[in-house]
Design a protein around this motif. Sequence first.
Motif: not given
Length: 115
Positions: A41-46, A82-90, A105-111
């Motif tokens: 997440a922005p400003g956080k560690q992987r 598979q990601m269900n019941n997603l929350r803003p902090d995801d 590392w790949g480029q990743g995918t934005q959620v």
Amino acid sequence: RLVESGGGAVQPGGSLRLSCLVSRAIFSTFSPFHMGWYRQAPGKQRELVADITSDRTTTYADSVKGRFIISRDNSQKKVYLQMNNLRPDDTAVYYCNKLSQPLPWGQGTQVTVSS
């Protein structure tokens, strides 16, 4: 060599399925890999959110337990999340990689989870 896809923008409570292709790996090379999905997440560690061993034993971070499911298809050299019941902090960029001796590392995918 790692190609993540499937991200997007969803509302809270929505679902997404992420895919990770380990390109240039042959079946016999990929199948023993202990694979994981990470997010940053922005400003956080992987952080590691889910992992799956060669015998398909799975482990989840407490924050996603009961909502995310990791799986793999060795014949396709793919790992899924598979990601269900997603929350803003995801909200984060999601990456896959081996847990030991990680690949580049790949480029990743934005959620993005937002109302």
